[in-house]
Scaffold this motif. Structure first.
Motif, PDB file in Angstrom:
ATOM      1  N   MET A   1      -5.159  -5.331  13.968  1.00 46.42           N
ATOM      2  CA  MET A   1      -4.424  -5.273  12.709  1.00 46.42           C
ATOM      3  C   MET A   1      -4.287  -6.667  12.087  1.00 46.42           C
ATOM      4  N   LEU A   2      -4.173  -7.689  12.923  1.00 45.87           N
ATOM      5  CA  LEU A   2      -4.157  -9.056  12.402  1.00 45.87           C
ATOM      6  C   LEU A   2      -5.488  -9.374  11.729  1.00 45.87           C
ATOM      7  N   GLY A   3      -6.587  -8.984  12.370  1.00 49.24           N
ATOM      8  CA  GLY A   3      -7.905  -9.201  11.784  1.00 49.24           C
ATOM      9  C   GLY A   3      -8.055  -8.474  10.461  1.00 49.24           C
ATOM     10  N   LEU A   4      -7.486  -7.271  10.385  1.00 51.90           N
ATOM     11  CA  LEU A   4      -7.524  -6.519   9.129  1.00 51.90           C
ATOM     12  C   LEU A   4      -6.765  -7.275   8.045  1.00 51.90           C
ATOM     13  N   GLY A   5      -5.587  -7.812   8.400  1.00 53.32           N
ATOM     14  CA  GLY A   5      -4.792  -8.551   7.439  1.00 53.32           C
ATOM     15  C   GLY A   5      -5.479  -9.807   6.941  1.00 53.32           C
ATOM     16  N   LEU A   6      -6.228 -10.476   7.820  1.00 55.15           N
ATOM     17  CA  LEU A   6      -6.946 -11.687   7.423  1.00 55.15           C
ATOM     18  C   LEU A   6      -8.001 -11.401   6.366  1.00 55.15           C
ATOM     19  N   GLY A   7      -8.434 -10.153   6.269  1.00 61.09           N
ATOM     20  CA  GLY A   7      -9.459  -9.794   5.286  1.00 61.09           C
ATOM     21  C   GLY A   7      -8.909  -9.116   4.050  1.00 61.09           C
ATOM     22  N   LEU A   8      -7.568  -9.037   3.913  1.00 59.83           N
ATOM     23  CA  LEU A   8      -6.966  -8.318   2.800  1.00 59.83           C
ATOM     24  C   LEU A   8      -6.247  -9.258   1.838  1.00 59.83           C
ATOM     25  N   THR A   9      -6.204  -8.838   0.577  1.00 61.47           N
ATOM     26  CA  THR A   9      -5.387  -9.500  -0.437  1.00 61.47           C
ATOM     27  C   THR A   9      -4.618  -8.417  -1.190  1.00 61.47           C
ATOM     28  N   VAL A  10      -3.669  -8.837  -2.007  1.00 58.09           N
ATOM     29  CA  VAL A  10      -2.911  -7.878  -2.817  1.00 58.09           C
ATOM     30  C   VAL A  10      -3.852  -7.118  -3.753  1.00 58.09           C
ATOM     31  N   GLU A  11      -4.911  -7.788  -4.192  1.00 59.53           N
ATOM     32  CA  GLU A  11      -5.872  -7.157  -5.090  1.00 59.53           C
ATOM     33  C   GLU A  11      -6.530  -5.945  -4.446  1.00 59.53           C
ATOM     34  N   ASP A  12      -6.677  -5.956  -3.125  1.00 58.45           N
ATOM     35  CA  ASP A  12      -7.292  -4.826  -2.435  1.00 58.45           C
ATOM     36  C   ASP A  12      -6.463  -3.554  -2.608  1.00 58.45           C
ATOM     37  N   PHE A  13      -5.149  -3.685  -2.658  1.00 54.33           N
ATOM     38  CA  PHE A  13      -4.289  -2.524  -2.877  1.00 54.33           C
ATOM     39  C   PHE A  13      -4.392  -2.046  -4.320  1.00 54.33           C
ATOM     40  N   ARG A  14      -4.569  -2.987  -5.238  1.00 47.85           N
ATOM     41  CA  ARG A  14      -4.686  -2.607  -6.650  1.00 47.85           C
ATOM     42  C   ARG A  14      -5.987  -1.874  -6.934  1.00 47.85           C
ATOM     43  N   ARG A  15      -6.980  -2.111  -6.091  1.00 45.83           N
ATOM     44  CA  ARG A  15      -8.293  -1.483  -6.330  1.00 45.83           C
ATOM     45  C   ARG A  15      -8.224   0.037  -6.282  1.00 45.83           C
ATOM     46  N   VAL A  16      -7.243   0.574  -5.560  1.00 47.13           N
ATOM     47  CA  VAL A  16      -7.131   2.027  -5.479  1.00 47.13           C
ATOM     48  C   VAL A  16      -7.037   2.635  -6.869  1.00 47.13           C
ATOM     49  N   GLY A  17      -6.330   1.944  -7.789  1.00 48.67           N
ATOM     50  CA  GLY A  17      -6.187   2.446  -9.145  1.00 48.67           C
ATOM     51  C   GLY A  17      -7.467   2.423  -9.948  1.00 48.67           C
ATOM     52  N   ARG A  18      -8.461   1.655  -9.489  1.00 49.57           N
ATOM     53  CA  ARG A  18      -9.732   1.590 -10.220  1.00 49.57           C
ATOM     54  C   ARG A  18     -10.620   2.796  -9.925  1.00 49.57           C
ATOM     55  N   TYR A  19     -10.402   3.419  -8.789  1.00 47.45           N
ATOM     56  CA  TYR A  19     -11.212   4.587  -8.413  1.00 47.45           C
ATOM     57  C   TYR A  19     -10.255   5.725  -8.074  1.00 47.45           C
ATOM     58  N   PRO A  20      -9.462   6.189  -9.066  1.00 43.68           N
ATOM     59  CA  PRO A  20      -8.381   7.134  -8.748  1.00 43.68           C
ATOM     60  C   PRO A  20      -8.859   8.440  -8.131  1.00 43.68           C
ATOM     61  N   LYS A  21      -9.935   9.027  -8.691  1.00 43.19           N
ATOM     62  CA  LYS A  21     -10.380  10.315  -8.169  1.00 43.19           C
ATOM     63  C   LYS A  21     -10.857  10.192  -6.727  1.00 43.19           C
ATOM     64  N   ALA A  22     -11.727   9.219  -6.465  1.00 42.36           N
ATOM     65  CA  ALA A  22     -12.253   9.041  -5.108  1.00 42.36           C
ATOM     66  C   ALA A  22     -11.133   8.711  -4.134  1.00 42.36           C
ATOM     67  N   ALA A  23     -10.202   7.849  -4.545  1.00 41.05           N
ATOM     68  CA  ALA A  23      -9.118   7.439  -3.657  1.00 41.05           C
ATOM     69  C   ALA A  23      -8.186   8.598  -3.336  1.00 41.05           C
ATOM     70  N   VAL A  24      -7.807   9.360  -4.340  1.00 44.92           N
ATOM     71  CA  VAL A  24      -6.884  10.489  -4.124  1.00 44.92           C
ATOM     72  C   VAL A  24      -7.528  11.538  -3.222  1.00 44.92           C
ATOM     73  N   ILE A  25      -8.796  11.866  -3.485  1.00 41.91           N
ATOM     74  CA  ILE A  25      -9.475  12.865  -2.653  1.00 41.91           C
ATOM     75  C   ILE A  25      -9.574  12.383  -1.216  1.00 41.91           C
ATOM     76  N   ALA A  26      -9.940  11.120  -1.020  1.00 40.78           N
ATOM     77  CA  ALA A  26     -10.061  10.583   0.328  1.00 40.78           C
ATOM     78  C   ALA A  26      -8.722  10.603   1.052  1.00 40.78           C
ATOM     79  N   LEU A  27      -7.653  10.243   0.361  1.00 38.47           N
ATOM     80  CA  LEU A  27      -6.330  10.228   0.991  1.00 38.47           C
ATOM     81  C   LEU A  27      -5.859  11.640   1.327  1.00 38.47           C
ATOM     82  N   VAL A  28      -6.130  12.598   0.453  1.00 39.92           N
ATOM     83  CA  VAL A  28      -5.762  13.990   0.740  1.00 39.92           C
ATOM     84  C   VAL A  28      -6.526  14.489   1.966  1.00 39.92           C
ATOM     85  N   CYS A  29      -7.809  14.172   2.028  1.00 37.41           N
ATOM     86  CA  CYS A  29      -8.605  14.564   3.200  1.00 37.41           C
ATOM     87  C   CYS A  29      -8.055  13.917   4.472  1.00 37.41           C
TER      88      CYS A  29
END
Length: 285
Positions: A1-29
């Motif tokens: 999880m530390l390694g995952l955090g080292l590769g993340l930025t706040v922008e990565d969370f914002r990206r979900v809004g750029r692909y709403p359909k794909a993100a919502v379907i993937a999360l529901v699945c």
């Protein structure tokens, strides 16, 4: 999880809004369909109670960083993978304890001590969220240090995962053959369904291939290290048997993910290329 955090930025969370359909379907699945499918498979294969709970724990775990690698290798939309991994790694603090307690209550009703109590949920939070935030802070404040730590932490993560898998297998050595026979087909079936649902559901909704491929890997490749830790840790579920499905899945998923990627690549190569435009004749002036 530390390694995952080292590769993340706040922008990565914002990206979900750029692909709403794909993100919502993937999360529901990931959050709804897969646990329901896994529950059906557990009943269909008649797994022993501890193995059943272990497989459901796996179904509730988020996608692993390995999904990003496979998505990159086979032309998936890696930015979506990173965004989904980031969001899922936060949501799992809530969903994993719920699945753990519901499955333990259903399959082990005579063992009320098995499950994740509120004090143990806080340990799951510390296990998941704290190192991710720490890694993100290091990347934001000390980017050079984050780059230097990236490879050693990844290598250490692999070593730790191998040690955990070895410990789980060694702890159940006397019953290992029976466990593999009992859970192997169920794990394989769940893995294949995860990959197919992850890719097929977005495609049926009109999501383009690269995004659907990213979703397929994200949903088909689970964070087995997290599942193994939650299942086998004496402070959490404290059951080597529950960790066996994750250990088996950790082996199976690489074979199926590689096959999935190769088949997808062949499909892209086999697809007819668009016709070349006719050359425009140039007249002498």
């Amino acid at each position: 999880m530390l390694g995952l955090g080292l590769g993340l930025t706040v922008e990565d969370f914002r990206r979900v809004g750029r692909y709403p359909k794909a993100a919502v379907i993937a999360l529901v699945c990931q959050l709804l369909i897969l646990p329901a499918v896994c529950f059906g498979l557990v009943l269909a294969f008649g797994l022993e109670p501890h193995l059943a709970v272990g497989l459901l724990l796996l179904a509730a775990s988020p996608g692993g960083p390995t999904a990003n690698l496979y998505s990159h290798l086979f032309g998936g939309h890696v930015a979506l993978n990173v965004a989904l991994t980031a969001v899922n790694s936060l949501i799992v603090v809530v969903t994993l304890p719920i699945v753990a307690n519901l499955s333990a209550g259903y399959f082990l009703p005579d063992s009320p001590e098995i499950g994740l109590q509120w004090t143990e949920v806080s340990q799951v939070f510390a296990l998941v969220i704290v190192p991710v935030i720490a890694g993100m802070l290091v990347r934001a404040r000390l980017p050079r240090v984050a780059r230097r730590l990236d490879r050693p932490v990844r290598v250490l993560s692999i070593v730790v995962l191998l040690v955990i898998v070895a410990a789980v297998l060694a702890g159940s050595a006397s019953k290992l053959g029976g466990y593999f026979a009992a859970v192997g087909l169920a794990v394989l079936a769940f893995n294949l369904i995860s990959l197919l649902v992850g890719y097929g559901a977005p495609r049926l909704a009109g999501v383009e291939h690269r995004l659907a491929t990213a979703a397929g890997f994200e949903i088909g490749i689970h964070n087995t290290a997290l599942t193994l830790t939650v299942a086998a840790s004496p402070a959490l579920m404290n059951s080597v048997e529950m960790a066996v499905p994750a250990a088996v899945y950790g082996i199976v998923m690489h074979c199926t993910a590689l096959t999935f990627g190769l088949l997808y690549t062949r499909r892209r190569v086999a697809a007819p290329a668009p016709p070349e435009p006719e050359p425009v004749p140039v007249q002498a002036g």
